[in-house]
Design an enzyme around this catalytic site. Structure first.
Site, PDB file in Angstrom:
ATOM      1  N   ARG A 144       0.847  -1.189   0.000  1.00 51.01           N
ATOM      2  CA  ARG A 144       0.000   0.000   0.000  1.00 51.01           C
ATOM      3  C   ARG A 144       0.882   1.238   0.000  1.00 51.01           C
ATOM      4  O   ARG A 144       1.863   1.312   0.739  1.00 51.01           O
ATOM      5  CB  ARG A 144      -0.916   0.047   1.239  1.00 51.01           C
ATOM      6  CG  ARG A 144      -1.940  -1.081   1.321  1.00 51.01           C
ATOM      7  CD  ARG A 144      -3.004  -0.948   0.244  1.00 51.01           C
ATOM      8  NE  ARG A 144      -4.064  -1.938   0.377  1.00 51.01           N
ATOM      9  CZ  ARG A 144      -3.998  -3.193  -0.060  1.00 51.01           C
ATOM     10  NH1 ARG A 144      -2.883  -3.621  -0.634  1.00 51.01           N
ATOM     11  NH2 ARG A 144      -5.014  -4.019   0.086  1.00 51.01           N
TER      12      ARG A 144
ATOM     13  N   GLU B 145      -2.474   7.588  -6.907  1.00 50.95           N
ATOM     14  CA  GLU B 145      -2.207   6.915  -8.176  1.00 50.95           C
ATOM     15  C   GLU B 145      -3.217   7.374  -9.218  1.00 50.95           C
ATOM     16  O   GLU B 145      -4.389   7.617  -8.890  1.00 50.95           O
ATOM     17  CB  GLU B 145      -2.275   5.394  -8.002  1.00 50.95           C
ATOM     18  CG  GLU B 145      -1.212   4.860  -7.035  1.00 50.95           C
ATOM     19  CD  GLU B 145      -1.195   3.344  -6.960  1.00 50.95           C
ATOM     20  OE1 GLU B 145      -1.956   2.700  -7.705  1.00 50.95           O
ATOM     21  OE2 GLU B 145      -0.414   2.807  -6.156  1.00 50.95           O
TER      22      GLU B 145
ATOM     23  N   HIS C  96       2.603   0.141 -10.060  1.00 50.20           N
ATOM     24  CA  HIS C  96       1.610  -0.772  -9.485  1.00 50.20           C
ATOM     25  C   HIS C  96       1.416  -2.000 -10.392  1.00 50.20           C
ATOM     26  O   HIS C  96       0.293  -2.345 -10.777  1.00 50.20           O
ATOM     27  CB  HIS C  96       0.275  -0.060  -9.256  1.00 50.20           C
ATOM     28  CG  HIS C  96      -0.555  -0.703  -8.181  1.00 50.20           C
ATOM     29  ND1 HIS C  96      -1.403   0.009  -7.364  1.00 50.20           N
ATOM     30  CD2 HIS C  96      -0.672  -1.993  -7.792  1.00 50.20           C
ATOM     31  CE1 HIS C  96      -2.008  -0.808  -6.521  1.00 50.20           C
ATOM     32  NE2 HIS C  96      -1.571  -2.036  -6.765  1.00 50.20           N
TER      33      HIS C  96
END
Length: 448
Positions: free
Chosen positions: A261, A290, A313
């Site tokens: 995270r 993001e 990611h």
């Protein structure tokens, strides 16, 4: 079906699914094979929830599939009165308002297993590349600079790794670390996780500070919240980073990796620790903020610091993981659609809530408050209808104030008898929202 007196009367068989954020296309085929028609919206709707609300209102979908970015809130849930579940094509559930789902009687399920291998391999790829200074060597070579030396280049063999969070991915990281000849330490506040880790021969750390001091490498694998529901935001601080590898001496690689995270630590704390030399190198795959799509503007808080390797990611973004996720969540939908079975609900991870009676039978599933008397109202209604309860399963989610109840019965309840459940539950419990959703359907013999 539709809401009646504030209660969702769900379709006996699901017919429509809305799909967001582009999970693998094979998901559509799996759903069609179940008789569910998928509808996909473009990735751009992540930034335009009003578009999703409009489609849900028009389509009245039974299921909503999504990945990790689109925010599901009360307005999204209320747009379709048929909505029975939000199914996440990922592990993380922090993009869903779980309290709102509990109030609305909408179940939330995820996939906690299918992307694990991809994430684990990324972790070890980054560990090796950082430990051998592969990224710097590559950058120098492209500038025609020969940097062959052994300075600050390390093997994994004989090093220690501290794993923050010993869940499904954390355990696989530990198992692979052993194959590299590493010594495994871990930190997890859950008693069962600690028992499992110690039984497997790994060393449990009492505090985060202890874990950072013990590790040549520290890698993070925690959820958005701990098992008590407390947020893991800023779980790791500069003070923790400053202890990285302290027990290992001056020749420790002191490498930190975060593929969990983006908010478990602040960028500022990690950057400070790198600049001051406490962290020799780091890799981050997740960020506090993001973008919703490739086209959206994004500011990388670690830009310009070569010691911190940044990836967008991609922990689960492999050709292998995404089809596995599609197959898994389609299976989750099928169990829920065909039998009323709930697996991998984020409200109670690791639990399966369903019945295993011998078909044929009718299924009565009810999402209700956990107020005293609601379960009794359901049981009484089945008895008063002259039906036999062949098997039942019940689970309270006390933190969210609701429960899921599923029963296999030998005959269906009439609409009037179903309404009696609502009235009696409200009367006994004193809770006007005692019953949130009801579904009844037939399970034929021999899978007919």
């Amino acid at each position: 079906m539709a809401k009646i007196d504030g209660v969702r009367f769900l379709n006996s068989q699901f017919r429509k699914a809305l799909i967001l954020e582009s999970p693998d296309p094979s998901l559509d085929d799996y759903l069609r094979a179940q008789g569910i028609e998928p509808e996909r919206l473009p990735d751009s709707v992540v930034q335009h929830p009003e578009v999703v609300i409009q489609r849900l209102r028009e389509g009245q979908h039974d299921l909503l599939f999504k990945r990790s970015r689109f925010i599901v809130d009360e307005a999204i849930l209320q747009a379709s009165e048929n909505l029975a579940a939000v199914i996440l094509c990922c592990i993380g559930d922090d993009s869903v308002d779980k309290e709102a789902c509990a109030r609305e009687g909408v179940m939330v399920m995820n996939d906690p297993i299918s992307n694990a291998r991809s994430v684990v391999e990324l972790v070890f790829g980054e560990m090796i590349c950082l430990a051998r200074r592969v990224f710097q060597a590559n950058e120098a070579a492209h500038r025609h600079i020969w940097t062959k030396d052994n300075k600050k280049r390390y093997e994994l063999l004989g090093k220690t790794i501290s794993i923050i969070g010993l869940g499904n991915i954390g355990k696989q990281v530990a198992q692979m670390a052993e194959k590299f000849g590493m010594e495994v330490y871990f930190y997890d506040t859950r008693e069962v996780a600690r028992e499992v880790g110690v039984t497997l021969g790994w060393k449990s750390c009492r505090t985060l500070t202890e874990a950072f001091r013990a590790g040549d490498f520290v890698t993070v694998h925690v959820s958005a919240e701990d098992h008590h529901g407390r947020p893991n935001r800023n779980l790791i601080t500069y003070e923790h980073f400053a202890q990285l590898g302290a027990d290992r001496g001056p020749n420790s690689p002191r490498i930190f990796i975060n593929v969990a995270r983006g908010f478990v630590h602040t960028p500022e704390d990690l950057i400070r620790a790198v600049r001051e030399g406490y962290v020799q190198a780091a890799a981050v795959d997740v960020y506090p903020e993001e973008p919703g799509s490739k086209e959206d503007a994004w500011h990388n808080p670690y830009a310009g610091l070569p010691e911190i390797v940044c990836t967008p990611h991609i922990g689960a973004a492999t050709e292998e993981a995404q089809p596995r996720i599609a197959a898994y969540v389609a299976g989750t939908a099928q169990l829920f659609n065909k039998y009323g079975t709930v697996r991998d609900t984020v409200f109670s991870p690791g639990q399966v809530i369903g019945v295993e009676a011998e078909p044929p039978y009718w299924v009565l599933s009810v999402v209700h408050s956990d107020a005293r008397g609601t379960k009794k109202a359901i049981s009484d209604a089945i008895y008063e209808a002259g039906a036999s309860n062949l098997q039942s399963n019940h689970r309270d989610f006390s933190r969210y104030g609701f429960a899921y109840d599923v029963s296999a019965i030998d005959k269906p309840l009439s609409e009037e008898q179903l309404r009696c459940i609502i009235e009696k539950a409200r009367r006994i419990s004193g809770d006007p929202t005692a019953i949130r959703a009801i579904r009844q359907f037939y399970v034929p013999a021999n899978g007919a």
